[in-house]
Design an enzyme around this catalytic site. Structure first.
Site, mmCIF file in Angstrom:
data_model
loop_
_atom_site.group_PDB
_atom_site.id
_atom_site.type_symbol
_atom_site.label_atom_id
_atom_site.label_comp_id
_atom_site.label_asym_id
_atom_site.label_seq_id
_atom_site.Cartn_x
_atom_site.Cartn_y
_atom_site.Cartn_z
ATOM 1 N N HIS A 1 -32.396 37.690 47.602
ATOM 2 C CA HIS A 1 -31.664 38.653 46.523
ATOM 3 C C HIS A 1 -31.514 40.004 47.163
ATOM 4 C CE1 HIS A 1 -31.557 36.719 42.558
ATOM 5 N NE2 HIS A 1 -31.875 35.698 43.443
ATOM 6 N N GLU B 1 -24.557 34.754 43.395
ATOM 7 C CA GLU B 1 -24.242 35.481 41.840
ATOM 8 C C GLU B 1 -23.746 36.788 42.164
ATOM 9 O OE1 GLU B 1 -27.662 34.813 43.037
ATOM 10 O OE2 GLU B 1 -27.863 32.870 42.586
#
Length: 312
Positions: free
Chosen positions: A37, A105
């Protein structure tokens, strides 16, 4: 079915991730997942170290396999850079590194100001990026003029003896087809036997299938629910929102709709191993070869100890 441990970069510091990895190996976990991330899902989680630095550090303290779950090699990082990072990681881990990839994402991939494509285009980009990476892992100079990526006379010099395996995360039918056709394995966070069956029927055959879930060890179920709801309410955000919301504050807004009761229903909370046993059995029944467990909150040592005594 192999049982591994899932390192959550969104929640823990680099030192805590290394501590968990060492403890997991000592407890008998057979392999590691690690998330990739740029942002955490929300500010309460509060961390997001650079995964490739952590993977390098892991090579010095563990000898069990490591898989990214998952990296998105299509926007934030160009596939040439991801290919080099994966190759070095495979060298450091003596070939025990697997590159898990997915279409990502917006939360992590929009940061350079690039347009966030729709799902079908991202899947197309992912397929081309895997093609580029595999060409680079052959060790020759690569020039590529594709629809999405340009590569100009690039060569990776530090290479493992064998190219890294590429496992593909997939949930929808188009992604399952791509995973079965070009992936070396399949990654999912849902114990869905139909998806596993489609992967195998569409060409996946006996390639490895990995799954994972999160639990929250705490002295009581109620305390575990409170911790899970405080740190990971985003896990209850439905549908495609997790792919399109662009920042932690948007996830915090959407997560206001997620209640503690919803977390109680969806997350194994508390000290009782029975809930973990049920989760593991669901993945085993669905046909998974490997399953990875992550902890939410501060009691990761207790969760690892429980797995040592109950399952490993």
């Amino acid at each position: 079915m192999r049982i591994g441990y899932f390192l959550s970069c969104e929640e823990y510091t680099p030192a805590q991730l290394i501590e968990q990895a060492k403890a997991a190996q000592d407890a008998g976990f057979q392999s590691l997942w690690i998330s990739d991330h740029f942002h955490p899902w929300n500010d309460e989680q509060g961390q997001s170290p650079f995964v490739w630095s952590i993977i390098g550090a892991l090579s010095q303290v563990v000898s069990i396999p490591v898989t990214t779950a998952v990296t998105c090699p299509i926007i934030r990082m160009h596939p040439t850079v991801t290919a080099q990072a994966a190759a070095t990681s495979a060298v450091l881990h003596d070939g025990r590194f697997v590159l898990g990839v997915g279409t990502g994402e917006a939360l992590n991939e929009h940061i350079n100001g690039d347009r966030w494509p729709f799902a079908d285009e991202r899947l197309e980009m992912l397929e081309e990026s895997i093609e580029v990476m595999r060409e680079l892992w052959k060790g020759d100079f690569v020039t590529h003029r594709g629809r999405h990526y340009q590569v100009d006379q690039a060569r990776i010099y530090t290479l493992p003896a064998e190219p890294p395996k590429v496992y593909i995360s997939a949930f929808g039918p188009k992604a399952i087809e791509v995973a079965a056709r070009i992936g070396d394995g399949y990654v999912s966070t849902t114990p869905d036997g139909d998806l596993v069956g489609k992967f195998r029927d569409l060409g996946g055959g006996d390639k490895p299938v990995q799954g994972g879930f999160k639990g929250c060890w705490a002295p009581s179920e109620d305390e575990g629910v409170r911790i899970a709801h405080r740190l990971w309410p985003n896990s209850g955000v439905p549908g495609e929102l997790s792919q399109v919301l662009p920042s932690p504050r948007h996830f915090e807004q959407a997560s206001q709709l997620v209640t503690e009761d919803m977390m109680r229903e969806s997350v194994v909370c508390g000290p009782d191993p029975a809930g973990h046993a049920r989760q593991l059995q669901q993945y085993e029944k669905a046909g998974f070869d490997e399953v990875y467990i992550a902890n939410m909150g501060p009691h990761y040592s207790e969760l690892i100890d429980m797995y040592r005594s109950e399952f490993l």
